[in-house]
Design a protein around this motif. Sequence first.
Motif: not given
Length: 314
Positions: A1-8, A22-29, A34-35
């Motif tokens: 399990m990816e830790l970044k998924y929990l952060t998201t 997505a804006e806060r984490l600088n990701y595409a929506q 997907l996460q």
Amino acid sequence: MELKYLTTFKTILETGSFQKAAERLNYAQSTITLQMQLLEQELSVKLFEKIGRRMELTQAGEGLLPYIDAVLEAVRQMENYGKCGHLLAGTLRIAMPETLLSYQMHQVLSAFRKLAPDVKLSLRTPNCYEIREQIISGIVDLGVHYDIGGYGASLVVEKLRDYQLVLAGSMELKQEACDFITKGQRKDIGLLTMDKNSLYHRQFEEYLRKSDITLNGEMELVSTEAIKRSVAGNLGVAYLPRFTVEEELRCGLIRELPVSIENNRITTVCTYHKNKWVTPAIDLFISLLREQAAAGGVYSDEEASDKNLYNGAE
């Protein structure tokens, strides 16, 4: 399990939507979506459902939230494990009402900044009921707010001090308009507020209901300063902590209107989750709050620097 998924996952809860996360984490929506799909597949549960424009937790998501909070908190402690035990660094997330931040916290914040210049302060100003929920959910580290009760066994609550409340009105009000004691009135004046869900607004509305006093509507404004100017301009009355209007009362810009409220005081408290690791930064901020409360809410920056408020501060 990816830790970044929990952060998201936590960021979606804090912001209320996939897009804002997505804006806060600088990701595409699409990355956020997907996460969460991958996390749901790994956990074999559905975590979110869309209610209106907000993403709300499902019942299964609520059940998993304490475990996810525990994992993220453990990671945070591990990240600080190798650092000096008294090192003041990292981020401190604090929530407090706008009235406390604007009128009571300047000296505490100034002293904290001097003693902990490397700590990044993240300040939020929701109402007290939202602060309680943000402490429970782990969105913020520390809450400084008015005592609303209902904390349960999961929160540590420490009383700080009491403040008096006052009903403020314009100097232009006629004598009969100043009467908020006689029961059974219909008054041609409105009530000004910044937040209809604030503790003292609810208290005053309850007083009006019990006294059978009806006002001519409500006006919700953006800040306490806007409320005070509107009161001075005879646009309505406002029930506020006395410390927010002391200067205007002293200068004769507004007047105090008598009310028959048995307990016209509110108590401030600081709260944090019982499972929260009390970092050196949290410990320092609480110490400063205690010092201010013990001093009656007043001490100078020089006094704060001279006090041995934190053993690790130089």
